[in-house]
Design a protein around this motif. Structure first.
Motif, short mmCIF file in Angstrom:
data_model
loop_
_atom_site.label_atom_id
_atom_site.label_comp_id
_atom_site.label_asym_id
_atom_site.label_seq_id
_atom_site.Cartn_x
_atom_site.Cartn_y
_atom_site.Cartn_z
N MET A 30 13.02 17.90 27.28
CA MET A 30 13.67 17.07 26.27
C MET A 30 14.68 16.16 26.94
O MET A 30 15.76 16.60 27.33
CB MET A 30 14.35 17.96 25.23
N HIS A 33 20.71 21.49 19.47
CA HIS A 33 20.39 20.73 20.68
C HIS A 33 21.69 20.26 21.33
O HIS A 33 22.77 20.41 20.75
CB HIS A 33 19.54 19.49 20.35
N HIS A 56 12.33 22.94 26.07
CA HIS A 56 13.71 22.43 26.19
C HIS A 56 13.90 21.58 27.44
O HIS A 56 14.53 20.53 27.40
CB HIS A 56 14.67 23.62 26.18
N GLU A 104 21.34 22.31 25.44
CA GLU A 104 21.38 23.58 24.70
C GLU A 104 19.93 24.08 24.64
O GLU A 104 19.05 23.33 24.22
CB GLU A 104 21.89 23.38 23.26
N TYR A 105 19.72 25.34 25.00
CA TYR A 105 18.35 25.84 24.98
C TYR A 105 17.80 25.80 23.55
O TYR A 105 18.38 26.40 22.63
CB TYR A 105 18.28 27.27 25.53
N CYS A 106 16.69 25.05 23.35
CA CYS A 106 16.20 24.84 21.99
C CYS A 106 14.75 25.29 21.82
O CYS A 106 14.17 25.13 20.76
CB CYS A 106 16.35 23.38 21.61
N CYS A 158 19.04 17.23 27.01
CA CYS A 158 19.44 18.25 26.05
C CYS A 158 19.95 19.43 26.87
O CYS A 158 19.25 19.92 27.75
CB CYS A 158 18.23 18.66 25.21
CU1 CUA Z 1 16.75 20.28 22.67
CU2 CUA Z 1 17.14 21.83 24.45
#
Ligand code: CUA
Length: 158
Positions: free
Chosen positions: A148, A102, A145, A139-141, A137
């Motif tokens: 978030m 993340h 995503h 970062e692609y999670c 966030c």
């Molecule tokens: Cu956690 Cu994107």
């Protein structure tokens, strides 16, 4: 071997730039104590939600007058989602992830760290101005995503 004069100039120019840039890195490392992010603290991602500092994430006052914010970044929420901290006080964020990669970015500040499972990311700042700051966030999670996000509320007179 015959090397064209202009080609020779450019070879020397390229070599000179390499020496210059490498020298600049060495100089700033030695003189300015500049270094890559190096807070290497590891943690077991499978148990951090059950026991220890990150099982009950939140804001804790420290003896030195600052506060520590322990946080979990997990699919797809920051825990705690809303963080209240005082203005004009050093705030140390300690963040880790129990699942995937993340990001933790506080919009409008220079706080932007990657949160990797297995590691504790730590960053300290002092908020000068009270107000609300969006946390995202970056970062692609996973599928949610984009949902978030959290909030830092900086309280108190500046
Ligand atoms: Cu956690 Cu994107």
């Amino acid at each position: 071997m015959e090397v064209d004069r202009y080609e020779r100039y450019w070879m020397w120019a390229a070599t000179g730039m390499l020496v210059l840039f490498l020298g600049a890195i060495v100089l700033t490392a030695l003189a300015g104590s500049a270094h890559p992010p190096s807070h290497v603290e590891t943690i077991d991602p499978e148990t951090l939600s059950i026991r220890g500092e990150f099982a009950a994430p939140g804001v804790t006052p420290r003896a030195d007058g600052g506060v520590t914010v322990s946080m979990r970044a997990e699919m797809y929420v920051f825990r705690p989602e809303v963080i209240r901290v005082p203005a004009g006080t050093p705030v140390t964020f300690r963040i880790t992830s129990p699942d995937v990669l993340h990001g933790f970015q506080i919009v409008g500040t220079n706080i932007n760290v990657t949160v990797a499972p297995g590691y504790v990311s730590e960053v300290t700042t002092t908020f000068r101005r009270p107000g609300e700051y969006l946390v995202v966030c970056n970062e692609y999670c996973g599928l949610a995503h984009h949902l978030m996000q959290g909030k830092v509320i900086v309280e108190g007179a500046p």
